[in-house]
Scaffold this active site. Structure first.
Site, PDB file in Angstrom:
ATOM      1  N   SER A   1      63.251  -3.955  11.462  1.00  0.00           N
ATOM      2  CA  SER A   1      63.414  -3.444  10.095  1.00  0.00           C
ATOM      3  C   SER A   1      63.825  -1.974  10.130  1.00  0.00           C
ATOM      4  CB  SER A   1      62.099  -3.592   9.331  1.00  0.00           C
ATOM      5  OG  SER A   1      62.150  -2.806   8.160  1.00  0.00           O
TER       6      SER A   1
ATOM      7  N   HIS B   1      66.874  -6.178  10.150  1.00  0.00           N
ATOM      8  CA  HIS B   1      66.252  -6.531   8.868  1.00  0.00           C
ATOM      9  C   HIS B   1      66.484  -5.413   7.844  1.00  0.00           C
ATOM     10  CE1 HIS B   1      63.013  -8.662   6.570  1.00  0.00           C
ATOM     11  NE2 HIS B   1      62.643  -7.453   6.190  1.00  0.00           N
TER      12      HIS B   1
ATOM     13  N   ASP C   1      65.618  -4.079   4.173  1.00  0.00           N
ATOM     14  CA  ASP C   1      64.689  -4.180   3.053  1.00  0.00           C
ATOM     15  C   ASP C   1      65.323  -3.585   1.805  1.00  0.00           C
ATOM     16  OD1 ASP C   1      62.333  -5.430   4.082  1.00  0.00           O
ATOM     17  OD2 ASP C   1      62.075  -3.652   5.341  1.00  0.00           O
TER      18      ASP C   1
ATOM     19  N   MET D   1      65.263  -2.797  -1.992  1.00  0.00           N
ATOM     20  CA  MET D   1      64.286  -2.612  -3.082  1.00  0.00           C
ATOM     21  C   MET D   1      64.987  -1.988  -4.282  1.00  0.00           C
ATOM     22  SD  MET D   1      61.047  -1.159  -0.937  1.00  0.00           S
ATOM     23  CE  MET D   1      60.700  -1.736   0.724  1.00  0.00           C
TER      24      MET D   1
ATOM     25  N   HIS E   1      66.415  -8.880   3.224  1.00  0.00           N
ATOM     26  CA  HIS E   1      65.195  -9.193   2.468  1.00  0.00           C
ATOM     27  C   HIS E   1      65.309  -8.532   1.102  1.00  0.00           C
ATOM     28  CE1 HIS E   1      60.522  -8.532   2.229  1.00  0.00           C
ATOM     29  NE2 HIS E   1      60.965  -9.356   1.295  1.00  0.00           N
TER      30      HIS E   1
ATOM     31  N   MET F   1      63.962  -7.483  -2.159  1.00  0.00           N
ATOM     32  CA  MET F   1      62.779  -7.259  -2.996  1.00  0.00           C
ATOM     33  C   MET F   1      63.295  -6.728  -4.321  1.00  0.00           C
ATOM     34  SD  MET F   1      60.294  -5.717  -0.072  1.00  0.00           S
ATOM     35  CE  MET F   1      61.669  -5.411   1.002  1.00  0.00           C
TER      36      MET F   1
ATOM     37  N   MET G   1      54.968 -12.849   3.482  1.00  0.00           N
ATOM     38  CA  MET G   1      54.703 -11.405   3.573  1.00  0.00           C
ATOM     39  C   MET G   1      53.283 -11.187   4.078  1.00  0.00           C
ATOM     40  SD  MET G   1      57.365  -9.625   2.767  1.00  0.00           S
ATOM     41  CE  MET G   1      56.626  -7.996   2.646  1.00  0.00           C
TER      42      MET G   1
ATOM     43  N   ASP H   1      56.366 -10.425   7.842  1.00  0.00           N
ATOM     44  CA  ASP H   1      56.909  -9.088   7.605  1.00  0.00           C
ATOM     45  C   ASP H   1      55.803  -8.146   7.158  1.00  0.00           C
ATOM     46  OD1 ASP H   1      58.526  -6.947   6.995  1.00  0.00           O
ATOM     47  OD2 ASP H   1      59.625  -7.949   5.375  1.00  0.00           O
ATOM     48  N   GLY H   2      55.530  -7.151   8.002  1.00  0.00           N
ATOM     49  CA  GLY H   2      54.578  -6.105   7.645  1.00  0.00           C
ATOM     50  C   GLY H   2      53.385  -6.038   8.582  1.00  0.00           C
ATOM     51  N   GLY H   3      53.165  -4.853   9.142  1.00  0.00           N
ATOM     52  CA  GLY H   3      51.983  -4.638   9.965  1.00  0.00           C
ATOM     53  C   GLY H   3      52.030  -5.308  11.325  1.00  0.00           C
TER      54      GLY H   3
HETATM   55  C1  DX5 Z   1      57.782  -4.035   3.416  1.00  0.00           C
HETATM   56  C2  DX5 Z   1      59.013  -4.404   4.194  1.00  0.00           C
HETATM   57  C3  DX5 Z   1      58.889  -4.518   5.678  1.00  0.00           C
HETATM   58  C4  DX5 Z   1      58.533  -3.271   6.399  1.00  0.00           C
HETATM   59  C5  DX5 Z   1      57.776  -3.624   7.655  1.00  0.00           C
HETATM   60  O1  DX5 Z   1      58.092  -4.081   2.057  1.00  0.00           O
HETATM   61  O2  DX5 Z   1      59.472  -5.654   3.751  1.00  0.00           O
HETATM   62  O3  DX5 Z   1      60.064  -5.047   6.255  1.00  0.00           O
HETATM   63  O4  DX5 Z   1      59.646  -2.504   6.756  1.00  0.00           O
HETATM   64  O5  DX5 Z   1      57.373  -2.446   8.135  1.00  0.00           O
HETATM   65  P1  DX5 Z   1      56.232  -2.206   9.175  1.00  0.00           P
HETATM   66  O6  DX5 Z   1      56.643  -2.917  10.435  1.00  0.00           O
HETATM   67  O7  DX5 Z   1      56.244  -0.742   9.289  1.00  0.00           O
HETATM   68  O8  DX5 Z   1      54.969  -2.751   8.619  1.00  0.00           O
HETATM   69 ZN    ZN Z   2      61.174  -6.863   4.825  1.00  0.00          ZN
END
Ligand code: DX5
Ligand code: ZN
Length: 212
Positions: free
Chosen positions: A9, A34, A36, A38, A67, A69, A138, A172-174
């Protein structure tokens, strides 16, 4: 279950040097890049649109994983497909008819993913799983990088894997070495990672760590 894929990402990468980021990712063993997207409405944050993907595309060998959002994914699909997207994932919680959006994405020659936020039950997307190529579960609330993994999402990953043994399931995330292992054991095979990869001194070793 399909092979593990790492999707890097760019959200928390050095946005002043996306060309450098693309080449670093190419050399790291991560297969996907990836994006993101938004819109300031579906989530508070605003990031980048299709023109940024179009600018990065010639400098990357990665599979382009978008992705969305955004509240109105149907407005973005063709723009991102024309810019070089290969997978376009939209949120079940957005203002759209998921069946129509999946058809639109396929009509543009891309693979289609449907995403659910951590608190959205998987039951709501059951009617669309057959048509979609991927489900994104997510593992943090969408909006920002660098958040902690939400363990309650593991049961959702298990449920989707039971319903769709052959499909791609993205998380996706963490993600880091430990959380990646947990989600893969639960059935996920596409691991999105931002902070963990871009903070690592050796991105190649970090990518291997996500698969270990
Ligand atoms: C959150 C995003 C993720 C984010 C993941 O809204 O969709 O793709 O970049 O980031 P990390 O790996 O830092 O949690
Ligand atoms: Zn994402």
């Amino acid at each position: 279950m399909p092979d593990t894929i790492i999707s890097a990402s760019i959200l928390n990468s050095d946005l002043s040097d996306l060309r450098g980021t693309a080449s670093k990712v190419d050399g790291s063993g991560a297969e996907w890049l990836h994006f993101d997207v938004m819109d300031g409405e579906f989530v508070d944050n605003i990031t980048f649109g299709s023109s940024v993907l179009a600018a990065v595309k010639p400098h990357s060998r990665a599979f382009m994983d978008v992705h969305l959002m955004v509240m109105h994914p149907q407005k973005q699909v063709k723009l991102f497909a024309d810019a070089g997207a290969q997978m376009i994932t939209f949120h079940a919680e957005s203002d759209c008819d998921p069946k129509e959006v999946i058809e639109m994405i396929h009509g543009c020659g891309c693979r289609a993913g449907i995403a659910v936020k951590p608190k959205t039950p998987v039951s709501g997307i059951v009617p669309y799983i057959t048509d979609a190529d991927m489900v994104l579960v997510m593992t943090v609330e969408p909006g920002y990088g660098g958040q902690g993994f939400i363990p309650e999402t593991l049961d959702k990953i298990r449920d989707v894997r039971r319903m769709a043994p052959e499909k791609d399931i993205e998380v996706d995330g963490g993600m880091n070495r430990e959380t990646s292992k947990l989600v893969r054991e639960a059935g996920a095979n596409v691991i999105v990672a931002g902070t963990f990869l871009f903070r690592a001194e050796d991105m190649g070793a970090a990518v291997s760590g996500l698969r270990a």
